[in-house]
Design a protein around this motif. Sequence first.
Motif, PDB file in Angstrom:
ATOM      1  N   SER A   1      22.671  27.905 -25.180  1.00 45.61           N
ATOM      2  CA  SER A   1      21.817  27.419 -26.272  1.00 45.61           C
ATOM      3  C   SER A   1      20.353  27.760 -26.034  1.00 45.61           C
ATOM      4  O   SER A   1      19.515  27.538 -26.893  1.00 45.61           O
TER       5      SER A   1
ATOM      6  N   THR B   1      29.282  21.413 -20.030  1.00 44.31           N
ATOM      7  CA  THR B   1      28.061  21.058 -20.748  1.00 44.31           C
ATOM      8  C   THR B   1      26.897  21.936 -20.284  1.00 44.31           C
ATOM      9  O   THR B   1      26.102  22.415 -21.086  1.00 44.31           O
TER      10      THR B   1
ATOM     11  N   PHE C   1      27.438  17.184 -31.202  1.00 41.37           N
ATOM     12  CA  PHE C   1      27.450  16.487 -29.918  1.00 41.37           C
ATOM     13  C   PHE C   1      28.537  15.415 -29.888  1.00 41.37           C
ATOM     14  O   PHE C   1      29.006  14.952 -30.921  1.00 41.37           O
TER      15      PHE C   1
ATOM     16  N   ARG D   1      17.451  29.115 -31.990  1.00 42.71           N
ATOM     17  CA  ARG D   1      18.388  28.007 -32.242  1.00 42.71           C
ATOM     18  C   ARG D   1      18.401  27.654 -33.718  1.00 42.71           C
ATOM     19  O   ARG D   1      19.465  27.436 -34.308  1.00 42.71           O
TER      20      ARG D   1
ATOM     21  N   ILE E   1      27.873  25.382 -31.630  1.00 44.31           N
ATOM     22  CA  ILE E   1      28.086  24.944 -30.254  1.00 44.31           C
ATOM     23  C   ILE E   1      28.390  23.453 -30.300  1.00 44.31           C
ATOM     24  O   ILE E   1      27.586  22.668 -30.803  1.00 44.31           O
TER      25      ILE E   1
ATOM     26  N   ASP F   1      29.867  20.062 -28.123  1.00 48.20           N
ATOM     27  CA  ASP F   1      30.225  19.509 -26.819  1.00 48.20           C
ATOM     28  C   ASP F   1      31.033  18.236 -27.025  1.00 48.20           C
ATOM     29  O   ASP F   1      30.513  17.238 -27.514  1.00 48.20           O
TER      30      ASP F   1
ATOM     31  N   PHE G   1      22.347  17.028 -24.597  1.00 49.63           N
ATOM     32  CA  PHE G   1      23.737  17.190 -24.193  1.00 49.63           C
ATOM     33  C   PHE G   1      24.181  16.132 -23.189  1.00 49.63           C
ATOM     34  O   PHE G   1      25.348  16.032 -22.871  1.00 49.63           O
TER      35      PHE G   1
ATOM     36  N   PHE H   1      24.445  22.678 -33.808  1.00 51.65           N
ATOM     37  CA  PHE H   1      24.919  21.864 -32.690  1.00 51.65           C
ATOM     38  C   PHE H   1      25.722  20.655 -33.154  1.00 51.65           C
ATOM     39  O   PHE H   1      25.367  19.989 -34.119  1.00 51.65           O
TER      40      PHE H   1
ATOM     41  N   LEU I   1      27.141  25.289 -21.927  1.00 53.01           N
ATOM     42  CA  LEU I   1      26.705  25.251 -23.334  1.00 53.01           C
ATOM     43  C   LEU I   1      25.185  25.168 -23.434  1.00 53.01           C
ATOM     44  O   LEU I   1      24.568  25.798 -24.288  1.00 53.01           O
ATOM     45  N   THR I   2      24.602  24.358 -22.540  1.00 53.30           N
ATOM     46  CA  THR I   2      23.140  24.204 -22.553  1.00 53.30           C
ATOM     47  C   THR I   2      22.461  25.537 -22.254  1.00 53.30           C
ATOM     48  O   THR I   2      21.447  25.881 -22.854  1.00 53.30           O
TER      49      THR I   2
ATOM     50  N   ALA J   1      16.032  20.399 -30.097  1.00 56.76           N
ATOM     51  CA  ALA J   1      17.233  21.191 -29.834  1.00 56.76           C
ATOM     52  C   ALA J   1      17.624  21.972 -31.081  1.00 56.76           C
ATOM     53  O   ALA J   1      17.962  23.152 -31.004  1.00 56.76           O
ATOM     54  N   ILE J   2      17.521  21.312 -32.232  1.00 58.83           N
ATOM     55  CA  ILE J   2      17.864  21.995 -33.486  1.00 58.83           C
ATOM     56  C   ILE J   2      16.945  23.187 -33.705  1.00 58.83           C
ATOM     57  O   ILE J   2      17.337  24.190 -34.293  1.00 58.83           O
TER      58      ILE J   2
END
Lengths: 376, 226
Positions: free
Chosen positions: B53, B46, B90, B82, B165, B167, A374, B88, B49-50, A289-290
Motif C-alpha cells: 500500500s 498485514t 479493514f 493510494r 486491498i 485485511d 491496519f 482499502f 499489505l501495508t 491511508a485513503i
Amino acid sequence: MVSIARKNLFHDRGRLLISVGGVAFATMLMMTLIGVYYGIFTESTMYLKKTRADLWVGQEGIHDTWHTYSLLPKGLDTEIMQVGGVKEVHEFIGRAVMAEVSKVSESKETVFIIGFDTSSGVGGPWEIIKGKKIPRRGQVVVDRVFAMRKGIDIGDTIKAGGVELTVVGISKDTFVLVYSYAFVTKEDAAEIFGARDFLNYYMVEVENPFFAKKIATNIENRLRARGIKADVLTKQEFIDNHKEVIDESFSVILLPLVLIGFFIGVTVIGLTLYTATLEKIKEYAILKAIGAGEGFMVRIVMEQAFTIGILGFLCGAALSLAAARLVPAVAPEFYVEINSSNLVVSFVAIIAMSIFASLVPIRKLERVDPATVFQA
Amino acid sequence: MLIEAKGVTKVYGSGRTAVRAVNGVSFSIDRGELVLLMGPSGSGKTTLLTLISGLLKPTSGEIYIDGVEITELSQKELARLRLEKIGFIFQHFNLLSALTALENVMMPLIIKGVSKEEARTRAEELLAAFGLAGRMHHLPEDLSGGEQQRVAVARAVVTEPEIIIADEPTANLDSKKGREVMELIRERVGQGKSAIIASHDPRVKSFADRVLYMEDGMLKAPEEYQ
Ligand SMILES: Nc1ncnc2c1ncn2[C@@H]1O[C@H](COP(=O)(O)OP(=O)(O)O)[C@@H](O)[C@H]1O
Ligand SMILES: [Mg+2]
C-alpha cells in the motif's frame, strides 16, 4: 464538501459550546477594552471637535491639556486678529477644580470649569438635554453624568473656588473619563481661578482651514516679535496629541489585558482542537491511508478553528454590543465605543487566534502514521 | 502485471528485538485477479499489505504498482497513488464515526476533488446497488457490522480503484454477512481490477482465483502449507 471538520466538531456539542463560550468571553474582553480605548479617545477629543476653533494658541511647549499647562496673558486677541486669514479669536479659560454640591453635604468632585465667551458661545456646551445653553454670571451648565451621579437638577447649586453657581443647564457628551466639564461665563471663571490677567488658550477661527498651518506659523511669529513665546496647534494636531497620550497609556494598561484576552482565545480554541483531533486520531489515519494529503488535513483543522472562532466572535460581539447599549443607562460614565474599527480589530484578532490555535493540532495530524490503520 | 514484489523484506525494530515480519517475499498479481493471502496470525500478512500500500517502506526489496517502483516515492506521491489506484477494506470497518454512510462513501471522491453533487450521486448509486438505499443517512454506530462492512466496501470501490486491498474483511462478521461482503468484492474484480485479501478464514478461499500461503514472513508453495 462533506465537512468532516464541522461534523467532527459538532459531534460533541458540549465541548463545542464550552469553546464557543470561551471565545465569546475573549471577544467580549477584547472588544470592551478596545471600546474603552475608543471611548476615551472620543470623550476626550469631543470638546476639540465640537468647538469652533481651527487653531489653539498656547504657551510655548504645549502638547495636550493633561500633561502640559498653558498660561498666556490676556489681551493678545487684538494682536492675533492682525494676522492675515484670522476670522475670530476667543478666549479659553479652564482648569480642573474641586466642586462642592451644596445639596449633598461632604460631596466634592473634580470638575473641569470652562469659562467661555457667552456672546459668541464659542467654547461653550454644544448639546443641551435640559435647561439653557448659555449661563449668565452666577450660573453654570453641568454635565449629564455629573448631574446624575450627584442627583442634582436645574436650580440646584454647586460651589467652586468659593463661588456659588446655580445650575441652569445640563449638557451631553461632556464627560471625560474622570471628570466632567462645567461651563460658566469667563468672568466667573476668572473669579474662580483667581487669575484676572491670564488665560489658558486663544481659540482661533480662520477664514479658510486649508491655510490653517500657515496661519499658525504667522501667529507664532507675530507673537514672538512681541516677545511672547507661544505655540499654535491646529485642531488636528491638538487632537492627535491627545490621541498620542491615550495610545501611550493604552499600551501599558489596556494592551496587556487585550493580549490576555487574545491568549485566552488561543488557548480555548487550541485545547478544543487538540482534544477533538486526538479523539479522532485513528480516523485521521484512515483519511491519510485513503490518500488525503497534508492540505486536506490542514483544512480540516483550520475549518474547525474558524468555525469556533467565528461562532465565538459572533456571540461575543452580539453580547458586547448589547452591553454597550445597556450599561450606559445605569452607569453613564462607563462609555465603551464599539465602532467599526473595534469590530474589525477584534475580528482580525479572532482570525489570528484561530490560526495560532491550529498550529499544534496540525503538527499532530502531520505526524499521524497512516500505517496504523491496519493495526487492530 | 499490476502488483509485483521482488525480494521484499521488512524488519521491525533492530538488534535483539528485531522482528523479521516479511522475509524475502516475491510474487506478482495480474490484472483481474483476486488473490487470497492466507496464513496464521503473526505470519506477516498485514505487514505485507501495508508494504504494497506504500504505507510502510520495506527494509529491502522492490515493489511495483502498475510498473512504478513505489519504495522510492515521496509521501505525497504515495498518497496520490493510494487515492488513484487503491481501495482499502479493514477488519474493523474503520468508517468515520461522525459521518453518515453516504458521507463516508463520498469521502474518497471529495478528497480526489470530485464535486459534491457528483460524489453524492455516485455514492448513492453504489449504496443502492449494495442494498443500503434505506441506510444511507445513518451513522456507522446505527448500522450492523455487516452493513458497516458493505459501506466500507462501497467506500473502497467508489473511486473505481484498480486494486482492492483488504485485511481480514470477514473476521468480524458471521458467515452469511462475510459471504455477502466477499460477493461484493468479487463482483468488482475483473476487467483490469484486482484484489488482494489477507485472511485466515477458509471460507474466503472459494472466492479466490489464487491463494498465496504465508508463514513466518515467507511465502510457501501450497503443498508445503498445512
Ligand atoms: N508495528 C510493529 N512493530 C513491531 N512488530 C510488529 C509490528 N507490526 C507487526 N509486528 C510483528 O510482525 C509480525 C507479523 O505481524 P503481522 O504482519 O501483523 O501478521 P498477520 O497480519 O499475519 O497477523 C508479528 O510477529 C508481529 O508481532
Ligand atoms: Mg493481520
